[in-house]
Design a protein around this motif. Structure first.
Motif, mmCIF file in Angstrom:
data_model
loop_
_atom_site.group_PDB
_atom_site.id
_atom_site.type_symbol
_atom_site.label_atom_id
_atom_site.label_comp_id
_atom_site.label_asym_id
_atom_site.label_seq_id
_atom_site.Cartn_x
_atom_site.Cartn_y
_atom_site.Cartn_z
ATOM 1 N N ARG A 152 68.841 -111.043 -56.721
ATOM 2 C CA ARG A 152 67.811 -110.338 -57.463
ATOM 3 C C ARG A 152 67.707 -108.886 -57.002
ATOM 4 N NH1 ARG A 152 62.780 -114.702 -57.914
ATOM 5 N NH2 ARG A 152 63.986 -116.372 -58.924
ATOM 6 N N ASP A 153 67.274 -108.027 -57.899
ATOM 7 C CA ASP A 153 67.217 -106.593 -57.613
ATOM 8 C C ASP A 153 65.909 -106.203 -56.943
ATOM 9 O OD1 ASP A 153 69.744 -106.046 -58.646
ATOM 10 O OD2 ASP A 153 68.984 -105.945 -60.681
ATOM 11 N N TYR A 154 65.746 -106.647 -55.708
ATOM 12 C CA TYR A 154 64.629 -106.198 -54.900
ATOM 13 C C TYR A 154 65.029 -104.922 -54.160
ATOM 14 C CZ TYR A 154 62.561 -110.825 -55.629
ATOM 15 O OH TYR A 154 62.025 -111.958 -56.190
ATOM 16 N N VAL A 155 64.024 -104.192 -53.675
ATOM 17 C CA VAL A 155 64.313 -102.940 -52.981
ATOM 18 C C VAL A 155 65.151 -103.191 -51.736
ATOM 19 C CG1 VAL A 155 63.274 -100.986 -51.768
ATOM 20 C CG2 VAL A 155 62.217 -101.855 -53.865
ATOM 21 N N TYR A 156 64.828 -104.236 -51.003
ATOM 22 C CA TYR A 156 65.430 -104.432 -49.687
ATOM 23 C C TYR A 156 66.857 -104.984 -49.731
ATOM 24 C CZ TYR A 156 64.357 -109.401 -50.272
ATOM 25 O OH TYR A 156 64.287 -110.700 -50.733
ATOM 26 N N ASN A 157 67.325 -105.493 -50.888
ATOM 27 C CA ASN A 157 68.641 -106.131 -50.896
ATOM 28 C C ASN A 157 69.652 -105.404 -51.780
ATOM 29 O OD1 ASN A 157 67.829 -106.764 -53.455
ATOM 30 N ND2 ASN A 157 67.893 -108.978 -53.202
ATOM 31 N N GLN A 158 69.510 -104.103 -51.905
ATOM 32 C CA GLN A 158 70.425 -103.351 -52.753
ATOM 33 C C GLN A 158 71.830 -103.271 -52.166
ATOM 34 O OE1 GLN A 158 68.711 -99.572 -53.791
ATOM 35 N NE2 GLN A 158 66.861 -100.472 -54.659
ATOM 36 N N LEU A 218 58.992 -105.273 -30.317
ATOM 37 C CA LEU A 218 58.537 -104.128 -31.089
ATOM 38 C C LEU A 218 59.425 -103.964 -32.312
ATOM 39 C CD1 LEU A 218 56.712 -101.511 -31.182
ATOM 40 C CD2 LEU A 218 58.599 -100.355 -29.998
ATOM 41 N N LYS A 219 58.831 -103.906 -33.498
ATOM 42 C CA LYS A 219 59.608 -103.679 -34.709
ATOM 43 C C LYS A 219 58.751 -102.993 -35.766
ATOM 44 C CE LYS A 219 58.971 -108.301 -36.761
ATOM 45 N NZ LYS A 219 59.691 -109.499 -37.299
ATOM 46 N N GLU A 220 59.411 -102.506 -36.811
ATOM 47 C CA GLU A 220 58.735 -101.783 -37.877
ATOM 48 C C GLU A 220 58.694 -102.631 -39.139
ATOM 49 O OE1 GLU A 220 60.486 -97.935 -38.409
ATOM 50 O OE2 GLU A 220 60.619 -97.556 -36.260
ATOM 51 N N ARG A 221 57.646 -102.409 -39.951
ATOM 52 C CA ARG A 221 57.509 -103.130 -41.210
ATOM 53 C C ARG A 221 56.724 -102.268 -42.201
ATOM 54 N NH1 ARG A 221 52.572 -107.570 -40.608
ATOM 55 N NH2 ARG A 221 50.920 -106.046 -40.202
ATOM 56 N N ASN A 222 56.734 -102.667 -43.465
ATOM 57 C CA ASN A 222 55.895 -102.013 -44.449
ATOM 58 C C ASN A 222 54.428 -102.276 -44.126
ATOM 59 O OD1 ASN A 222 58.249 -101.336 -45.835
ATOM 60 N ND2 ASN A 222 58.152 -103.158 -47.124
ATOM 61 N N ILE A 223 53.577 -101.270 -44.354
ATOM 62 C CA ILE A 223 52.141 -101.481 -44.177
ATOM 63 C C ILE A 223 51.657 -102.403 -45.298
ATOM 64 C CG2 ILE A 223 49.873 -100.398 -44.082
ATOM 65 C CD1 ILE A 223 51.222 -97.864 -43.129
ATOM 66 N N PRO A 224 51.083 -103.557 -44.971
ATOM 67 C CA PRO A 224 50.630 -104.477 -46.023
ATOM 68 C C PRO A 224 49.342 -103.992 -46.691
ATOM 69 C CG PRO A 224 50.080 -105.345 -43.866
ATOM 70 C CD PRO A 224 50.869 -104.089 -43.626
ATOM 71 N N LEU A 249 68.065 -101.381 -45.504
ATOM 72 C CA LEU A 249 66.729 -101.874 -45.764
ATOM 73 C C LEU A 249 66.722 -103.382 -45.533
ATOM 74 C CD1 LEU A 249 65.855 -99.916 -49.036
ATOM 75 C CD2 LEU A 249 65.919 -99.128 -46.660
ATOM 76 N N ARG A 250 65.558 -103.901 -45.140
ATOM 77 C CA ARG A 250 65.432 -105.320 -44.857
ATOM 78 C C ARG A 250 64.192 -105.862 -45.542
ATOM 79 N NH1 ARG A 250 65.108 -107.413 -39.550
ATOM 80 N NH2 ARG A 250 63.329 -106.029 -39.223
ATOM 81 N N TYR A 251 64.126 -107.181 -45.634
ATOM 82 C CA TYR A 251 62.919 -107.799 -46.169
ATOM 83 C C TYR A 251 61.731 -107.416 -45.293
ATOM 84 C CZ TYR A 251 59.477 -111.318 -47.441
ATOM 85 O OH TYR A 251 58.326 -111.939 -47.844
ATOM 86 N N GLY A 252 60.715 -106.860 -45.903
ATOM 87 C CA GLY A 252 59.523 -106.456 -45.170
ATOM 88 C C GLY A 252 59.590 -105.071 -44.586
ATOM 89 N N SER A 253 60.745 -104.380 -44.692
ATOM 90 C CA SER A 253 60.878 -103.023 -44.174
ATOM 91 C C SER A 253 61.809 -102.251 -45.102
ATOM 92 C CB SER A 253 61.447 -103.053 -42.746
ATOM 93 O OG SER A 253 61.549 -101.749 -42.222
ATOM 94 N N SER A 270 52.075 -100.856 -53.579
ATOM 95 C CA SER A 270 53.405 -101.405 -53.301
ATOM 96 C C SER A 270 54.527 -100.421 -53.587
ATOM 97 C CB SER A 270 53.617 -102.678 -54.124
ATOM 98 O OG SER A 270 53.538 -102.386 -55.510
ATOM 99 N N THR A 271 54.242 -99.304 -54.239
ATOM 100 C CA THR A 271 55.310 -98.336 -54.533
ATOM 101 C C THR A 271 55.460 -97.293 -53.434
ATOM 102 O OG1 THR A 271 53.781 -96.884 -55.742
ATOM 103 C CG2 THR A 271 54.920 -98.610 -57.003
ATOM 104 N N LEU A 272 54.560 -97.284 -52.440
ATOM 105 C CA LEU A 272 54.623 -96.255 -51.395
ATOM 106 C C LEU A 272 55.595 -96.641 -50.287
ATOM 107 C CD1 LEU A 272 50.839 -95.287 -51.063
ATOM 108 C CD2 LEU A 272 52.654 -94.108 -52.330
ATOM 109 N N TYR A 273 55.624 -97.906 -49.891
ATOM 110 C CA TYR A 273 56.518 -98.397 -48.846
ATOM 111 C C TYR A 273 56.386 -97.606 -47.544
ATOM 112 C CZ TYR A 273 58.634 -100.654 -52.889
ATOM 113 O OH TYR A 273 58.837 -101.386 -54.029
ATOM 114 N N LEU A 274 55.143 -97.383 -47.129
ATOM 115 C CA LEU A 274 54.919 -96.712 -45.861
ATOM 116 C C LEU A 274 55.135 -97.700 -44.726
ATOM 117 C CD1 LEU A 274 51.724 -94.646 -46.726
ATOM 118 C CD2 LEU A 274 54.102 -93.896 -46.759
ATOM 119 N N GLY A 275 55.641 -97.214 -43.604
ATOM 120 C CA GLY A 275 55.963 -98.088 -42.498
ATOM 121 C C GLY A 275 54.979 -97.978 -41.353
ATOM 122 N N GLU A 276 54.965 -99.004 -40.501
ATOM 123 C CA GLU A 276 54.159 -99.012 -39.292
ATOM 124 C C GLU A 276 54.889 -99.798 -38.220
ATOM 125 O OE1 GLU A 276 50.501 -101.123 -39.639
ATOM 126 O OE2 GLU A 276 51.444 -103.012 -40.213
#
Length: 611
Positions: A300-306, A449-455, A414-418, A459-465
């Motif tokens: 499927r065409d998700y952002v994280y699996n391009q 310690l790891k990074e992920r999208n801010i929940p 890119l990864r699932y959740g990041s 959903s279009t901003l994809y800011l990380g934390e």
């Protein structure tokens, strides 16, 4: 003193290994394969003097294997598995684990086959849940909630193995969509190292070019170095990432081993070969594998699996080398896919003594490196990752033993959740000490310690934390006559920059009683976990092929009891009952898996026949 403590630690260390894997977010299927392998070796141990068989043990490394072979050459075959503690590279933890998988029976080498002297083994069982989930009540599941299995295995020394298996999972209809498998395997007959027809696995090099089925995980100071065992039988009820067809390894002349394989599983055809040269302290191999799919993978065409693979054909090739010089081991593998994208790992391990080991490794996996059967050491996957690992095992003053490892990594893909390139770090530390001859205390600490999208934002901003999960665990094991007592306490804390922190803790007591043909294990745990990211896992005594490592989330009590009874040397029965009672909810689960009431009960009974 360490030798006397080996029987105390053996079973407990197996449970610890499985539990640690689950804490590392290992996929459930991989954990199932690990449990299957460890428990099968526990029931059917191999002779430590059979160097061909012990090469396939999950804890064996090139240094340990070479040291064991040298010891047997110099001093003769081992008279007891406790003797492993005298060999460089075999620390007390490794000796304890291997003691549950091996015996010290004399091995006479390749002798004339007497297949009629082999042993037959049958295991069958059935179990399920007491409460009926919503999916069974409203017909969303096709079958009932029972789990049933059957396994027949014939084995003659390390030369012949035949296995037939059938497995029905909960929700499946009887005789429909169930899992079936088999293999027929010949080993160590003349120049034939191995020939297998049916379900099998392949493990070469460091896993970058071809590695299927069970993979070892880096646990608390363990080196990420792999020890490819080549062609091997697949895990019994492992329903993914296995091969089916035929594979063989032959020894053309001293040192040169050639393998060829062909497989056809669920629309995928895999074929290729491996050549390996063993000369003294040097092992070098070349692997080539071609994959063809009947249809392109449906991604499927998700952002994280391009960057995921979407074609039908793959070609992978690689070279692996392991070289030992005295106490130093150098290892590595470099692999390319059909488009020329690389993946590589290299490392070094220094083993000054049995209680001291130090290692370093570096890995780089291109973001577009495509391989459907790569399982090299990685925090994520063998794609789009680079990192460095430092590990150590050492003896401290006053009888303390320390295992430590730190991994610094960066994800270019890119990864699932990041949904952006990200970085992370993982620190793990374990300190243990034997107290007299009947007690062992262990403290474990982990920082991730790891990074992920801010929940919970647009959903279009994809800011990380950045997120940080910390876990502290203490454990005390005591041997009192026929009793073995294990007391545990765990605490986890999860925090991030923009979300409230989550905490969880757990205390548990387990008691095991064994006398003659009867063994009874009972456990009770209280948990209070305030969020999913602070979840905890606790290993429980298992039945073969029916394992359980509950995840604790919420507030409640968990209890279980396991009874094993050996009626005679050929017949044994086992049963397990477990119940989790929540104190903060009126139902368990969600969707089709939801059950009414605050408790969920499970049961399983098993019959084992040996002939």
């Amino acid at each position: 003193m360490l030798l006397a403590l080996v029987p105390l630690c053996a079973t407990a260390q197996v449970d610890d290994a499985i539990e640690q894997w689950m804490q590392e977010d290992v996929p459930e299927e991989q954990a199932a394969a690990a449990v299957d392998m460890l428990m099968q070796l526990n029931y059917e141990p191999v002779s430590i003097n059979d160097t061909a068989a012990v090469r396939e043990l999950p804890l064996m490394t090139p240094f340990r294997y070479r040291a064991l072979c040298n010891y047997i050459t110099l001093y003769g075959q081992l008279l007891s598995t406790k003797e492993l503690a005298l060999i460089p590279g075999f620390d007390s933890v490794t000796v304890a684990l291997l003691s549950s998988m091996t015996t010290a029976e004399p091995y006479n080498g390749r002798t004339k086959l007497r297949w009629w002297q082999g042993h037959h083994n049958v295991v069958t069982g059935i179990g399920g849940t007491v409460e009926q989930a919503a999916g069974y009540r409203d017909g969303r599941y096709e079958g009932d909630n029972l789990h049933a299995l059957f396994c027949y295995n014939y084995k003659y020394r390390n030369n012949i193995s035949v296995r037939l298996v059938a497995d029905k999972d909960p929700g499946e209809a009887w005789g429909k969509s169930n899992f079936y498998g088999y293999h027929v395997m010949l080993s160590n007959i003349g120049r034939l190292d191995k020939l297998i027809v049916g379900r099998y696995g392949l493990q070469f090099g460091q896993g970058l070019t071809l590695w299927t089925g069970f993979k070892p995980f880096s646990i608390m100071g363990g080196t990420p170095e792999r020890f490819g065992t080549g062609v091997r039988q697949a895990s019994t009820f492992y329903e993914i990432d296995y091969l089916e067809g035929a594979a063989a390894t032959v020894r053309l002349w001293q040192g040169l081993h050639l393998s060829a394989f062909a497989s056809r599983v669920q629309g995928e055809t895999l074929a290729g070969g491996h050549a390996e040269w063993r000369s003294g302290n040097l092992v070098a191999g070349v692997t080539v594998a071609a994959t063809r799919l009947d249809d392109s993978l449906a991604v499927r065409d998700y952002v994280y699996n391009q960057t995921r693979f979407r074609g039908q054909r793959l070609l992978n090739g690689g070279v692996d080398v392991t070289w030992q010089w005295r106490r130093l081991t150098l290892y590595g593998e470099a692999s390319l896919d059909g488009e020329g994208h690389p993946a590589a790992i290299a490392g070094a391990t220094l083993t000054p003594s049995s209680v001291n080991r130090f290692g370093v490794s570096y890995r780089y996996y291109h973001p577009l490196y495509y391989n459907l059967h790569a399982q090299g050491y990685a925090i994520g996957t063998t794609q789009g990752e680079k990192g460095v690992t430092l590990d150590a095992a050492t003896q401290l003053p006053w009888g303390f033993t320390m295992l430590a490892s730190v991994d610094l990594h960066h994800f270019e893909s890119l990864r699932y959740g990041s949904y952006s390139p990200s970085s992370g770090a993982w620190l793990r530390l374990q300190v243990s000490r034997h107290i007299g001859q009947r007690m062992q205390a262990t403290v474990r600490y982990a920082d991730r310690l790891k990074e992920r999208n801010i929940p919970n934002i647009d959903s279009t901003l994809y800011l990380g934390e950045q997120t940080l999960r910390r876990q502290l665990q203490g454990e005390l094991r005591t041997k009192l006559g026929l009793w073995m007592l294990t007391t545990r306490a765990m605490y986890a804390h999860f925090g991030s920059e923009n979300v409230d922190a989550q905490e969880g803790w757990l205390v548990a007591q387990t008691a095991r009683y064994a006398k003659g043909p009867l063994q009874v294990t009972a456990g009770l745990a209280y948990f209070d976990v305030g969020g999913y990211y602070a979840r905890l896992y606790l290993s429980e005594s298992c039945l073969q092929y029916a394992w359980s490592i509950p995840m604790f989330y919420g507030k409640g009590l968990r209890s279980h009891v396991v009874v094993r009874w050996s009626i005679n040397e050929n017949i044994s029965l086992a049963a397990k009952y477990g119940v989790t009672r929540y104190l903060d909810r009126d139902s368990v689960g969600s969707g089709a898996a939801e059950t009414e009431g605050p408790a969920r009960q499970t049961w399983f009974v098993q019959l084992r026949l040996k002939m």
